[in-house]
Design a protein around this motif. Structure first.
Motif, PDB file in Angstrom:
ATOM      1  N   THR A  10       4.159  11.800  12.788  1.00  0.00           N
ATOM      2  CA  THR A  10       4.118  12.525  11.520  1.00  0.00           C
ATOM      3  C   THR A  10       3.474  13.874  11.785  1.00  0.00           C
ATOM      4  O   THR A  10       2.395  13.949  12.372  1.00  0.00           O
ATOM      5  N   TYR A  11       4.153  14.943  11.381  1.00  0.00           N
ATOM      6  CA  TYR A  11       3.599  16.288  11.587  1.00  0.00           C
ATOM      7  C   TYR A  11       2.497  16.575  10.570  1.00  0.00           C
ATOM      8  O   TYR A  11       2.402  15.884   9.540  1.00  0.00           O
ATOM      9  N   GLY A  12       1.719  17.594  10.850  1.00  0.00           N
ATOM     10  CA  GLY A  12       0.597  17.964   9.995  1.00  0.00           C
ATOM     11  C   GLY A  12       1.002  18.240   8.550  1.00  0.00           C
ATOM     12  O   GLY A  12       0.208  18.048   7.624  1.00  0.00           O
ATOM     13  N   ASN A  13       2.254  18.671   8.362  1.00  0.00           N
ATOM     14  CA  ASN A  13       2.721  18.963   6.996  1.00  0.00           C
ATOM     15  C   ASN A  13       3.215  17.703   6.272  1.00  0.00           C
ATOM     16  O   ASN A  13       3.774  17.786   5.182  1.00  0.00           O
ATOM     17  N   GLY A  14       3.046  16.544   6.898  1.00  0.00           N
ATOM     18  CA  GLY A  14       3.419  15.295   6.241  1.00  0.00           C
ATOM     19  C   GLY A  14       4.826  14.801   6.560  1.00  0.00           C
ATOM     20  O   GLY A  14       5.196  13.699   6.170  1.00  0.00           O
ATOM     21  N   VAL A  15       5.645  15.612   7.281  1.00  0.00           N
ATOM     22  CA  VAL A  15       7.005  15.169   7.620  1.00  0.00           C
ATOM     23  C   VAL A  15       6.938  14.060   8.670  1.00  0.00           C
ATOM     24  O   VAL A  15       6.347  14.228   9.725  1.00  0.00           O
ATOM     25  N   GLN A  16       7.555  12.917   8.343  1.00  0.00           N
ATOM     26  CA  GLN A  16       7.612  11.796   9.277  1.00  0.00           C
ATOM     27  C   GLN A  16       8.846  11.974  10.146  1.00  0.00           C
ATOM     28  O   GLN A  16       9.951  11.615   9.753  1.00  0.00           O
ATOM     29  N   ALA A  17       8.655  12.555  11.323  1.00  0.00           N
ATOM     30  CA  ALA A  17       9.804  12.919  12.151  1.00  0.00           C
ATOM     31  C   ALA A  17      10.328  11.740  12.954  1.00  0.00           C
ATOM     32  O   ALA A  17      11.520  11.682  13.269  1.00  0.00           O
ATOM     33  N   LEU A  18       9.476  10.796  13.316  1.00  0.00           N
ATOM     34  CA  LEU A  18       9.906   9.583  14.021  1.00  0.00           C
ATOM     35  C   LEU A  18       9.263   8.370  13.365  1.00  0.00           C
ATOM     36  O   LEU A  18       8.059   8.356  13.121  1.00  0.00           O
ATOM     37  N   GLY A  34      22.778  12.722  15.561  1.00  0.00           N
ATOM     38  CA  GLY A  34      22.146  12.728  14.247  1.00  0.00           C
ATOM     39  C   GLY A  34      22.251  14.097  13.605  1.00  0.00           C
ATOM     40  O   GLY A  34      22.418  15.100  14.294  1.00  0.00           O
ATOM     41  N   PRO A  35      22.145  14.154  12.278  1.00  0.00           N
ATOM     42  CA  PRO A  35      22.251  15.437  11.579  1.00  0.00           C
ATOM     43  C   PRO A  35      21.012  16.309  11.833  1.00  0.00           C
ATOM     44  O   PRO A  35      20.027  15.830  12.402  1.00  0.00           O
ATOM     45  N   ASN A  36      21.071  17.541  11.419  1.00  0.00           N
ATOM     46  CA  ASN A  36      19.912  18.421  11.553  1.00  0.00           C
ATOM     47  C   ASN A  36      18.719  17.811  10.836  1.00  0.00           C
ATOM     48  O   ASN A  36      18.860  17.268   9.746  1.00  0.00           O
ATOM     49  N   GLY A  37      17.566  17.885  11.473  1.00  0.00           N
ATOM     50  CA  GLY A  37      16.357  17.350  10.852  1.00  0.00           C
ATOM     51  C   GLY A  37      16.149  15.866  11.081  1.00  0.00           C
ATOM     52  O   GLY A  37      15.198  15.276  10.581  1.00  0.00           O
ATOM     53  N   ALA A  38      17.036  15.230  11.866  1.00  0.00           N
ATOM     54  CA  ALA A  38      16.957  13.779  12.080  1.00  0.00           C
ATOM     55  C   ALA A  38      15.740  13.371  12.911  1.00  0.00           C
ATOM     56  O   ALA A  38      15.285  12.238  12.835  1.00  0.00           O
ATOM     57  N   GLY A  39      15.253  14.300  13.717  1.00  0.00           N
ATOM     58  CA  GLY A  39      14.135  13.973  14.607  1.00  0.00           C
ATOM     59  C   GLY A  39      14.514  14.005  16.079  1.00  0.00           C
ATOM     60  O   GLY A  39      13.725  13.622  16.945  1.00  0.00           O
ATOM     61  N   LYS A  40      15.729  14.496  16.377  1.00  0.00           N
ATOM     62  CA  LYS A  40      16.202  14.497  17.763  1.00  0.00           C
ATOM     63  C   LYS A  40      15.309  15.337  18.671  1.00  0.00           C
ATOM     64  O   LYS A  40      14.867  14.881  19.714  1.00  0.00           O
ATOM     65  N   SER A  41      15.043  16.579  18.246  1.00  0.00           N
ATOM     66  CA  SER A  41      14.228  17.461  19.097  1.00  0.00           C
ATOM     67  C   SER A  41      12.820  16.904  19.269  1.00  0.00           C
ATOM     68  O   SER A  41      12.237  16.992  20.346  1.00  0.00           O
ATOM     69  N   THR A  42      12.292  16.334  18.201  1.00  0.00           N
ATOM     70  CA  THR A  42      10.962  15.741  18.290  1.00  0.00           C
ATOM     71  C   THR A  42      10.954  14.635  19.347  1.00  0.00           C
ATOM     72  O   THR A  42      10.061  14.578  20.198  1.00  0.00           O
ATOM     73  N   LEU A  43      11.977  13.806  19.325  1.00  0.00           N
ATOM     74  CA  LEU A  43      12.076  12.725  20.315  1.00  0.00           C
ATOM     75  C   LEU A  43      12.209  13.291  21.728  1.00  0.00           C
ATOM     76  O   LEU A  43      11.545  12.838  22.660  1.00  0.00           O
ATOM     77  N   MET A  44      13.066  14.307  21.875  1.00  0.00           N
ATOM     78  CA  MET A  44      13.274  14.897  23.200  1.00  0.00           C
ATOM     79  C   MET A  44      11.997  15.534  23.734  1.00  0.00           C
ATOM     80  O   MET A  44      11.648  15.370  24.887  1.00  0.00           O
ATOM     81  N   ARG A  45      11.306  16.273  22.866  1.00  0.00           N
ATOM     82  CA  ARG A  45      10.067  16.920  23.317  1.00  0.00           C
ATOM     83  C   ARG A  45       9.007  15.882  23.661  1.00  0.00           C
ATOM     84  O   ARG A  45       8.207  16.080  24.574  1.00  0.00           O
ATOM     85  N   THR A  46       9.017  14.768  22.936  1.00  0.00           N
ATOM     86  CA  THR A  46       8.044  13.712  23.217  1.00  0.00           C
ATOM     87  C   THR A  46       8.335  13.067  24.569  1.00  0.00           C
ATOM     88  O   THR A  46       7.423  12.854  25.371  1.00  0.00           O
TER      89      THR A  46
HETATM   90  P1  ADP Z   1      16.515  17.612  14.816  1.00  0.00           P
HETATM   91  O1  ADP Z   1      16.280  18.033  16.216  1.00  0.00           O
HETATM   92  O2  ADP Z   1      17.252  16.311  14.705  1.00  0.00           O
HETATM   93  O3  ADP Z   1      17.126  18.679  13.968  1.00  0.00           O
HETATM   94  P2  ADP Z   1      13.629  17.834  14.510  1.00  0.00           P
HETATM   95  O4  ADP Z   1      12.945  16.886  15.422  1.00  0.00           O
HETATM   96  O5  ADP Z   1      13.691  19.264  14.897  1.00  0.00           O
HETATM   97  O6  ADP Z   1      15.073  17.280  14.146  1.00  0.00           O
HETATM   98  O7  ADP Z   1      12.903  17.760  13.090  1.00  0.00           O
HETATM   99  C1  ADP Z   1      12.640  16.532  12.411  1.00  0.00           C
HETATM  100  C2  ADP Z   1      11.845  16.834  11.150  1.00  0.00           C
HETATM  101  O8  ADP Z   1      10.541  17.282  11.508  1.00  0.00           O
HETATM  102  C3  ADP Z   1      12.449  17.945  10.294  1.00  0.00           C
HETATM  103  O9  ADP Z   1      12.214  17.638   8.950  1.00  0.00           O
HETATM  104  C4  ADP Z   1      11.668  19.176  10.712  1.00  0.00           C
HETATM  105  O10 ADP Z   1      11.606  20.114   9.660  1.00  0.00           O
HETATM  106  C5  ADP Z   1      10.300  18.581  11.008  1.00  0.00           C
HETATM  107  N1  ADP Z   1       9.585  19.324  12.069  1.00  0.00           N
HETATM  108  C6  ADP Z   1      10.013  19.579  13.321  1.00  0.00           C
HETATM  109  N2  ADP Z   1       9.074  20.227  14.045  1.00  0.00           N
HETATM  110  C7  ADP Z   1       8.018  20.387  13.219  1.00  0.00           C
HETATM  111  C8  ADP Z   1       6.709  20.980  13.366  1.00  0.00           C
HETATM  112  N3  ADP Z   1       6.320  21.527  14.526  1.00  0.00           N
HETATM  113  N4  ADP Z   1       5.887  20.960  12.288  1.00  0.00           N
HETATM  114  C9  ADP Z   1       6.266  20.401  11.128  1.00  0.00           C
HETATM  115  N5  ADP Z   1       7.462  19.821  10.931  1.00  0.00           N
HETATM  116  C10 ADP Z   1       8.336  19.807  11.947  1.00  0.00           C
END
Ligand code: ADP
Length: 293
Positions: A10-18, A34-46
């Motif tokens: 969960t990011y600091g802004n409250g978004v539950q990315a995974l 997955g669609p934009n915002g699915a959490g793919k990049s978050t998973l990859m970076r992790t």
């Molecule tokens: P994808 O790669 O599938 O588009 P992301 O992993 O980039 O998805 O984002 C997943 C969710 O987390 C989105 O709602 C995005 O806005 C949010 N998010 C991504 N990076 C950050 C961050 N550094 N801080 C806060 N929210 C983030």
């Protein structure tokens, strides 16, 4: 085999990315769709150890990847979504520079490695050109060359085909397929065809959750006999959307064609079609939205 267990973030802004993501990724190409915002990049970076999960584990052939990040980075190659290059530097010079950073310090060895990689990604003939003059596809192939430095056992590529024209995309995907013969390659994408064309295994992810994982063919077969097609007048689209599970809407030669998911023929005028991965994908997304509502 890469094993991801109960990964949450969960990011600091409250978004539950995974949300409790668990996946087994064998050697070969694995599509993370997955669609934009699915959490793919978050998973990859992790996985790339560039950011920490709140909880969960990742291991490669039994070895904990999050425990020793320096050691992990030696095992992996990463092509991030925003891969910046120095536009005034030649491909050869920049790859040489990245090779030094990867710890390939012996000159002779480095020269051989750089040449082999530039040949592998088909940039040898243009190695002296400045990266700023490269097309999108050439830049992505350069990105793969740098990801392959140091013989990684795990290669992560984040949305690599976005913005490539069809020919460049094909060339790029073929290159990935070759690499996938020996190592684990995770390809994140929102483009269904990337997975259809290339990946023996895949997962669909939305809102931080794994909705489905398996072999694309098997998931498509599971929809056999349940996908129906019909041309509809534009004005009636909304009615169909309300009454049926509309998977997709396509304009074909100016006419609106819909695909509907249903165990039996939804009404007169619908014809059965062979399902494809797009039907699977939209079906899972629809089910997920319906559950969440
Ligand atoms: P994808 O790669 O599938 O588009 P992301 O992993 O980039 O998805 O984002 C997943 C969710 O987390 C989105 O709602 C995005 O806005 C949010 N998010 C991504 N990076 C950050 C961050 N550094 N801080 C806060 N929210 C983030």
């Amino acid at each position: 085999m890469l094993s991801i267990r109960h990964l949450s973030k969960t990011y600091g802004n409250g978004v539950q990315a995974l949300r409790d993501v668990s996946l087994d990724v064998p050697t070969g190409m694995f599509g993370l769709l997955g669609p934009n915002g699915a959490g793919k990049s978050t998973l990859m970076r992790t996985i790339a150890t560039l950011q920490d999960p709140d909880s969960g584990t990742i291991s490669l052939d039994g070895r904990d990847l999050l425990a020793d990040k320096t050691a992990t980075r030696r095992l992996l190659g990463y092509l991030p979504q925003e891969f910046g290059v120095y536009p005034r530097v030649s491909a050869e010079a920049l790859l040489d520079h990245f090779a030094v950073l990867k710890g390939i310090v012996a000159r002779g060895e480095r020269k051989a490695v750089v040449e082999a990689l530039l040949r592998q990604v088909n940039l040898w003939d243009v190695r002296k050109r400045k990266l700023g003059t490269y097309s999108g596809g050439m830049r992505q192939r350069f990105g793969i060359a740098q990801a392959l430095l140091g013989d990684p056992r795990l290669v992560i590529v984040d949305e690599p085909t976005a913005g490539l024209d069809p020919e460049e995309r094909n060339r790029f995907l073929n290159l990935l397929a070759e690499i996938g013969e020996k190592v684990v390659v995770i390809l994140s994408t929102h483009i269904v065809e990337d997975v259809t064309d290339l990946c023996p295994r895949m997962a669909i992810i939305a809102q931080g959750q794994v909705l489905l994982s398996g072999e694309p063919n098997a998931t498509v077969q599971a929809l056999d006999g349940r996908v129906w097609r019909r041309e509809v007048p534009k004005g009636e689209l909304e009615r169909y959307r309300q009454q049926m599970t509309v998977l997709s809407t396509r304009l074909v030669g100016g006419r609106t064609i819909i695909h509907v998911l249903s165990d039996a023929r939804p009404e007169e005028g619908f014809a059965a079609v062979d399902p494809d991965l797009e039907d699977v994908y939209f079906g899972e997304l629809r089910r997920h939205t319906a559950r969440a509502a």
